[in-house]
Scaffold this active site. Structure first.
Site, short mmCIF file in Angstrom:
data_model
loop_
_atom_site.label_atom_id
_atom_site.label_comp_id
_atom_site.label_asym_id
_atom_site.label_seq_id
_atom_site.Cartn_x
_atom_site.Cartn_y
_atom_site.Cartn_z
N ASP A 200 -20.19 125.76 48.74
CA ASP A 200 -20.22 126.84 47.76
C ASP A 200 -21.07 127.90 48.44
O ASP A 200 -22.29 127.73 48.57
CB ASP A 200 -20.88 126.40 46.45
CG ASP A 200 -20.88 127.52 45.42
OD1 ASP A 200 -21.13 128.68 45.82
OD2 ASP A 200 -20.61 127.25 44.24
N HIS A 201 -20.45 128.98 48.91
CA HIS A 201 -21.20 129.87 49.80
C HIS A 201 -22.39 130.53 49.10
O HIS A 201 -23.30 131.00 49.75
CB HIS A 201 -20.28 130.90 50.47
CG HIS A 201 -19.89 132.05 49.61
ND1 HIS A 201 -18.91 131.98 48.65
CD2 HIS A 201 -20.35 133.32 49.55
CE1 HIS A 201 -18.78 133.15 48.06
NE2 HIS A 201 -19.65 133.99 48.57
N HIS A 263 -19.74 129.10 41.50
CA HIS A 263 -20.91 129.93 41.82
C HIS A 263 -21.89 130.06 40.64
O HIS A 263 -23.08 129.84 40.78
CB HIS A 263 -20.48 131.32 42.29
CG HIS A 263 -19.47 131.31 43.41
ND1 HIS A 263 -19.51 130.39 44.43
CD2 HIS A 263 -18.39 132.09 43.67
CE1 HIS A 263 -18.51 130.61 45.27
NE2 HIS A 263 -17.81 131.64 44.82
C1 BG6 Z 1 -15.26 133.88 46.29
C2 BG6 Z 1 -14.16 134.23 45.33
O1 BG6 Z 1 -15.61 132.53 46.16
O2 BG6 Z 1 -16.40 134.68 46.01
C3 BG6 Z 1 -13.83 135.71 45.38
O3 BG6 Z 1 -12.99 133.48 45.65
C4 BG6 Z 1 -15.09 136.54 45.20
O4 BG6 Z 1 -12.87 136.05 44.38
C5 BG6 Z 1 -16.19 136.07 46.15
O5 BG6 Z 1 -14.76 137.90 45.46
C6 BG6 Z 1 -17.49 136.77 45.88
O6 BG6 Z 1 -18.41 136.43 46.88
P1 BG6 Z 1 -19.61 137.40 47.24
O7 BG6 Z 1 -20.39 136.66 48.27
O8 BG6 Z 1 -19.00 138.69 47.73
O9 BG6 Z 1 -20.37 137.61 45.97
#
Ligand code: BG6
Length: 510
Positions: A200-201, A263
């Site tokens: 989960d980044h 997230h």
């Molecule tokens: C991803 C989603 O996991 O996270 C995208 O699939 C979203 O839809 C993105 O835009 C948002 O990531 P960040 O790091 O730009 O907040």
């Protein structure tokens, strides 16, 4: 303490410098994530001297392309997406170690070819290579890849040190509870849980890790961190972007699956969990699972449902006119996919009984901002009841303008007594400068040294799906009935405001 092996989350970078000879194989080498995030992350690790001397990157994909062509593609990706400019010296070292193997994801011969390629590299350097298999493909091929990693023997290359074969797996990790369970089953038939790194980044973001430091390295918060002082919590992950070119994926997903299940739930778990006994991967994840288990099922209908969903209508975002969700390219004109979701959660435990947690996320909102806002109870008594006092709010701004702010009430200077809310502000960029590592750098590095603290455990993802699945099923049964809308560039639909108004609350404008 910094290099205490029992506390991998706290490791000094010297530990990373000691990672064994490694090959990372990226399945889905021609994908968007590989170009935007993975290759630039690996490049930046090379730039910082954090890759082992014997390091290889192998792209794996269907399209047959020679190594040189993949090196050119990788160089272009670094030039376009790396946070640092490409240094010719660093790239000169990494380029010849950037290789490519082609084949179908379900073809055993392709895995035999991959295996031979890795064996050849090991022969050249005279040492075994720890192997990280990074699955960054559409989910339809997750199962064949896992099965073939098992069938080909790649998953068990290191008989004496099985943890030297690892699998990193990208979202979407299932699309409901049953599919997440099936995927876990698939993975654990081939790999032990310690070999599996579910991404989960958001957990790789600096500010998300800082949340742990703020909560547990400062003593002032803990006495207040409970139902006696906290009125409610708002977690917002707002985006300006629309569905863009991802309609094919997004129509099957929607905001609840895409953002809330993973997230925002992770942000909630880290905000509300009990202090872990240590930062070893099990202790931290045990606390998150405990917290997720205490979350109550949501009310789906009635006068005050706990959920709201909506699609954006045409509007203006960042000064530009944008179309509504239903008229975006490749979106079905009667689509029942939500681009916005909000939920109210209650946590049934000693600390949080009676404190609502509101989660919201959406595309085409007023501003890109992710934050966790802790709203404290008002001061007791009515000494300043007639004056303009605000409830204290502690806000962790995850992105952009990463930082932390606290709203307090202050006396406006002057002979009469007037008050005004004031904001104490800490900004990362001001204090520490702005060249922070990207989330994927941290996560790739952690997987390389086998530290699973910032990855999702199998039981954790299943619990989160268990909470979300009834909402998905309810919405699927409703179709478009109950789908609200909001003007692109606004802060979301009226039904999401009603969710808070039912408790006398209102969304904060981050
Ligand atoms: C991803 C989603 O996991 O996270 C995208 O699939 C979203 O839809 C993105 O835009 C948002 O990531 P960040 O790091 O730009 O907040």
């Amino acid at each position: 303490m910094a290099d205490d092996p029992r506390h991998p989350f706290l490791h000094g970078l010297s530990k990373h410098r000691g990672s064994p000879p490694t090959v990372i194989v990226i399945f889905g080498a021609s994908g968007d994530l590989t170009a935007r995030k993975l290759i630039p992350a690996i490049y930046n690790l090379a730039h910082d001297g954090l890759l082992p001397a014997d390091f290889y990157l192998i792209g794996f994909g269907r399209k047959p392309i020679p190594d040189e062509e993949f090196q050119r593609i990788a160089a272009d990706a670094i030039k376009e997406f790396s946070r640092r400019e490409m240094s010719p010296d660093v790239w000169a070292r990494l380029a010849p170690r950037t290789l490519y193997v082609s084949g179908g994801y379900d073809e055993p011969e392709a895995y035999a070819k991959l295996s031979q390629r890795i064996n050849g590299l090991e022969k050249d350097i005279g040492q075994p290579l720890q192997s990280l298999f990074y699955i960054s493909t559409p989910p339809t091929v997750f199962a064949p890849i896992i099965q073939n990693l098992g069938g080909s023997g790649l998953a068990s290359r290191h008989l004496r040190q099985p943890q030297q074969s690892k699998v990193i797996i990208e979202k979407p990790f299932g699309r409901d509870l049953a599919s997440a369970q099936a995927l876990n089953q698939e993975l654990t038939t081939v790999f032990a849980e310690e070999q599996v790194f579910r991404i989960d980044h958001y957990l790789g973001k600096e500010t998300v890790q800082d949340l742990l430091v703020q909560r547990f390295a400062n003593s002032i918060f803990e006495p207040l961190w409970n139902r006696n002082y906290i009125d409610h919590v708002q977690i917002t992950v707002a985006e300006e972007v629309g569905v863009g070119s991802r309609a094919g994926y997004y129509e099957q997903s929607g905001c609840l699956r895409d953002m809330i299940q993973n997230h925002t739930m992770q942000l909630l778990a880290l905000t509300a969990m009990e202090p872990p006994v240590s930062f070893d991967p099990q202790s931290l994840r045990d606390e998150k699972v405990k917290l997720l288990k205490a979350i109550q099922p949501v009310r789906l209908d009635g006068d005050h449902p706990d959920v709201a969903r909506a699609q954006y209508a045409a509007g203006m975002v960042a000064g530009k006119a944008v179309p509504g969700y239903l008229t975006e390219k490749d979106i079905a004109p009667q689509s029942a996919t939500e681009s916005y979701a909000a939920i109210r959660l209650s946590i049934n435990n000693w600390r949080w009984q009676g404190v609502p947690f509101y989660l919201r996320s959406g595309k085409r909102l007023a501003r890109r901002v992710s934050e966790i806002a802790i709203r404290f109870k008002r001061a007791p008594g009515n000494l300043f009841a007639e004056l303009n006092t605000a409830p204290n709010t502690l806000a962790f701004q995850i992105q952009p303008d990463e930082g932390l702010s606290l709203i307090l009430n202050a006396k406006v200077p002057g002979l009469e007594t007037r008050t005004q809310p004031v904001k104490m502000n800490f900004r990362y960029a001001t204090t520490f400068g702005s060249n922070t590592p990207e989330a994927y750098e941290r996560l790739v590095l952690d997987a390389m040294i086998g530290d699973g603290t910032l990855f999702i455990r199998g039981d954790e993802t299943e619990r989160s799906w268990q909470l979300i699945t009834p909402i998905l099923e309810h919405w699927a049964a409703q179709g478009r009935t109950g789908m609200d809308s909001y003007v692109a560039g606004s802060w979301g639909p009226a039904s999401a405001d009603a969710l808070l108004a039912a408790n006398g609350h209102a969304w904060r404008e981050p």
